[in-house]
Each structure stands twice: as structure tokens, then as C-alpha cells.
Scaffold this active site. Structure first.
Site, mmCIF file in Angstrom:
data_model
loop_
_atom_site.group_PDB
_atom_site.id
_atom_site.type_symbol
_atom_site.label_atom_id
_atom_site.label_comp_id
_atom_site.label_asym_id
_atom_site.label_seq_id
_atom_site.Cartn_x
_atom_site.Cartn_y
_atom_site.Cartn_z
ATOM 1 N N CYS A 94 47.997 42.550 33.924
ATOM 2 C CA CYS A 94 47.597 43.920 33.648
ATOM 3 C C CYS A 94 48.738 44.626 32.931
ATOM 4 O O CYS A 94 49.906 44.342 33.188
ATOM 5 C CB CYS A 94 47.278 44.613 34.959
ATOM 6 S SG CYS A 94 46.772 46.316 34.785
ATOM 7 N N THR A 182 45.247 42.515 25.577
ATOM 8 C CA THR A 182 44.668 43.542 26.450
ATOM 9 C C THR A 182 43.184 43.283 26.664
ATOM 10 O O THR A 182 42.412 43.187 25.717
ATOM 11 C CB THR A 182 44.857 44.937 25.833
ATOM 12 O OG1 THR A 182 46.245 45.137 25.617
ATOM 13 C CG2 THR A 182 44.323 46.012 26.762
ATOM 14 N N ASP A 196 38.271 56.830 34.026
ATOM 15 C CA ASP A 196 37.462 56.006 33.120
ATOM 16 C C ASP A 196 38.022 54.590 32.993
ATOM 17 O O ASP A 196 39.236 54.374 33.072
ATOM 18 C CB ASP A 196 37.385 56.648 31.727
ATOM 19 C CG ASP A 196 36.603 57.968 31.766
ATOM 20 O OD1 ASP A 196 36.158 58.366 32.859
ATOM 21 O OD2 ASP A 196 36.455 58.597 30.706
ATOM 22 N N GLU A 203 36.586 40.543 24.049
ATOM 23 C CA GLU A 203 36.737 39.438 25.012
ATOM 24 C C GLU A 203 35.386 38.799 25.247
ATOM 25 O O GLU A 203 34.343 39.379 24.945
ATOM 26 C CB GLU A 203 37.292 39.954 26.353
ATOM 27 C CG GLU A 203 38.528 40.828 26.263
ATOM 28 C CD GLU A 203 39.647 40.190 25.475
ATOM 29 O OE1 GLU A 203 39.712 38.955 25.410
ATOM 30 O OE2 GLU A 203 40.458 40.936 24.913
ATOM 31 N N HIS A 221 39.716 45.159 39.742
ATOM 32 C CA HIS A 221 41.107 45.562 39.519
ATOM 33 C C HIS A 221 41.170 46.928 38.820
ATOM 34 O O HIS A 221 41.849 47.846 39.285
ATOM 35 C CB HIS A 221 41.824 44.496 38.676
ATOM 36 C CG HIS A 221 43.261 44.811 38.393
ATOM 37 N ND1 HIS A 221 44.307 44.222 39.072
ATOM 38 C CD2 HIS A 221 43.832 45.662 37.507
ATOM 39 C CE1 HIS A 221 45.457 44.698 38.614
ATOM 40 N NE2 HIS A 221 45.193 45.580 37.656
ATOM 41 N N HIS A 225 42.428 50.996 39.906
ATOM 42 C CA HIS A 225 43.227 52.013 39.207
ATOM 43 C C HIS A 225 42.427 53.311 39.090
ATOM 44 O O HIS A 225 42.985 54.397 39.242
ATOM 45 C CB HIS A 225 43.605 51.532 37.811
ATOM 46 C CG HIS A 225 44.626 50.433 37.785
ATOM 47 N ND1 HIS A 225 45.785 50.458 38.523
ATOM 48 C CD2 HIS A 225 44.660 49.261 37.076
ATOM 49 C CE1 HIS A 225 46.496 49.352 38.273
ATOM 50 N NE2 HIS A 225 45.826 48.610 37.409
#
Ligand code: CA
Ligand code: ZN
Ligand code: ZN
Length: 274
Positions: A94, A182, A196, A203, A221, A225
Site C-alpha cells: 500500500c 498503484t 472515498d 488492474e 484494506h 482506511h
């Protein structure tokens, strides 16, 4: 967006990093079967994931940051680049720092309302829409099972957590970068972009039945956040900074994740009984 907005990004570092190395580290890396970064690439990694508000002297910043990293990953704190360090640097991970910049978590942001709304604004071509909806709901349920929060899906208008797939530049200051690197990013609770979660449409997203980036694992994950959690140094935690393929059928939060989310919102049962 405000400077306090927290950006988190799952980064899949390229598997083949043809980074030249200092001789000693190169040997160690070769022995470990890894192609390591040069010191400058390691430096970039440390600057990115171990930022400091006060810039230390150039001479000792590399070693100081490396020690922070070694401490985070529970390695011997030597300040010396070796194969174990390089191995970790090459793992998918991350993009949010392991030690938050002073500006990132100024107030431990969290949702005040017990009902948090979410909306899936756009979808990926890789998975049926119904699958994406199911996996988002599953990821959110993992968190809501542990804390006195519930999630309500909305189909129109603005939700607290807006979830979207997008490629390249997509309206915030963090354009996506094509396949790899990313994978996604998410913002800590707050107005506007706060909460958001954005997923890189370049990907190859999978529900676990095919090769690609597991959407459930990534979403769990990132939504961690979105609820206000930072990274954990517990390798079993969903909030551990490096991404790894897991058995998505038996995928669940670790005791560490549960401890973290309950620190923010309290325990579910206690509040239910009250
Ligand atoms: Ca990408
Ligand atoms: Zn993260
Ligand atoms: Zn974005």
C-alpha cells in the site's frame, strides 16, 4: 482537496526491478533470489513510506529511516541495507506511509454518525456488477461486525464513502498509473473526498477465481482506511502495508485489525447492550 486528507494507495511494485545495487547488498539480494534496488531506489522507498516532518541531515537520514523501517517490520535494527530489507522493499504494498506524516492524522478522523452511507459510483469491466456489490458489502460487513457502525448503500446522490473504478487522471490529485504499481487509494473519513475509495481500472480485478488482483482483499484494506485506520506492523493484519495473495474464501480480519477499529469506534456488543 485539503492537505489533511489522507491518501492511501495499494502499490504493486513491479516484480522485475532491475535495480543495480551496492556490491554487498547486490550479493545478498542475489543470494535471496531478488533483484534489488540501488541505494537511490531504496532511498526513494524510505522517503515515500517513512517520511519525516523535519528533514533530518542528509548524511544520516537514510540510516535513520532504514532503522524506522526495520523497526516497523520487526527486523534487527541495524541501519544497514541487506537482503531481508530489500526483499520487503520489493513486495507489493500500500502506498500510505507506515509512519504517517505529521499532516496525515492530525485528529484521528473517524465517522461520527453510526450509519455510514456508501455508493458504488462506477464499476470494473473485469467483474459482474453484482459481484462488485457483493464484495464491497462483504468487505464493509467485516468491519461493521466488530464495531457499532452500520453501512447503508445509496444508489443516487453523495454518500460518505464513494467507491469508483477509474483509470489515469480521475479528478483528484492522484492519477492512476496503468497496470501494476498503484492499485487503489482511499481517503480517511471527512467531507468531500474523505472516505472515498478509488480502484485502478487498469488492474485486472478478480473475485479470487481468476488470476489478478483480489478485489475483496484490496477493498477490505482500502475501506479500513476509509474508516480511519492506518497501517499495522502485524503481518497477519489486513492493514499490513504489503499486499499479498491470500485465500479469499477464508479471508478475515485479524485480532490486530479488530483491536484497531474498536479503538476508534468501540466494541459492537457493548454499545448494543447499552
Ligand atoms: Ca496501477
Ligand atoms: Zn494501506
Ligand atoms: Zn483517486
Amino acid at each position: 482537496m485539503g492537505p489533511a486528507a489522507l491518501l492511501c494507495a495499494l502499490c504493486l511494485l513491479p516484480r522485475r526491478l532491475a535495480w543495480p545495487l551496492p556490491a554487498e547488498a547486490a550479493e545478498a539480494a542475489e543470494a535471496a533470489g531478488a533483484r534489488g534496488p540501488p541505494r537511490t531506489q531504496a532511498q526513494d522507498y524510505l522517503k515515500r513510506f517513512y517520511p519525516s516532518d523535519s528533514e533530518p541531515r542528509k548524511a544520516d537520514s537514510f540510516e535513520a529511516r532504514l532503522k524506522l523501517m526495520q523497526r516497523f517490520f520487526r527486523l534487527p535494527v541495524t541501519g544497514v541495507l541487506n537482503s531481508r530489507v530489500l526483499e520487503i522493499m520489493q513486495k507489493p504494498r500500500c502506498g500510505v506511509p507506515d509512519i504517517a506524516e505529521y499532516s496525515l492524522f492530525p485528529t484521528q478522523p473517524k465517522w461520527i454518525s453510526r450509519v455510514v452511507t456508501y455508493r458504488v459510483l462506477s464499476y470494473t469491466k473485469d467483474l459482474p456488477r453484482v459481484t462488485v456489490n457483493q464484495l464491497v458489502a462483504k468487505a464493509l460487513t467485516m468491519w461493521s461486525q466488530e464495531v457499532p457502525l452500520s453501512f447503508r448503500r445509496v444508489l443516487v446522490g453523495t454518500a460518505d464513502i464513494m467507491i469508483s473504478f477509474a483509470r489515469g487522471a480521475h479528478g483528484d490529485s492522484y492519477p492512476f498509473d496503468g497496470p501494476g504499481n498503484t492499485l487503489a487509494h482511499a481517503f480517511a473519513p471527512g467531507p468531500g473526498l474523505g472516505g472515498d475509495a478509488h480502484f485502478d481500472e487498469d488492474e485486472r480485478w478478480t473475485d479470487g477465481s481468476r488470476i489478478g488482483v483480489n478485489f475483496l482483499i484490496t477493498a477490505t484494506h482500502e475501506l479500513g482506511h476509509s474508516l480511519g485506520l492506518g497501517h499495522s506492523s502485524d503481518p497477519d493484519a489486513v492493514m499490513y502495508p504489503t499486499y499479498r495473495v491470500r485465500d479469499s474464501k477464508n479471508f478475515k480480519l485479524s485480532p490486530d485489525d479488530i483491536e484497531g477499529i474498536q479503538k476508534l469506534y468501540g466494541e459492537k456488543n457493548k454499545s448494543r447492550k447499552n
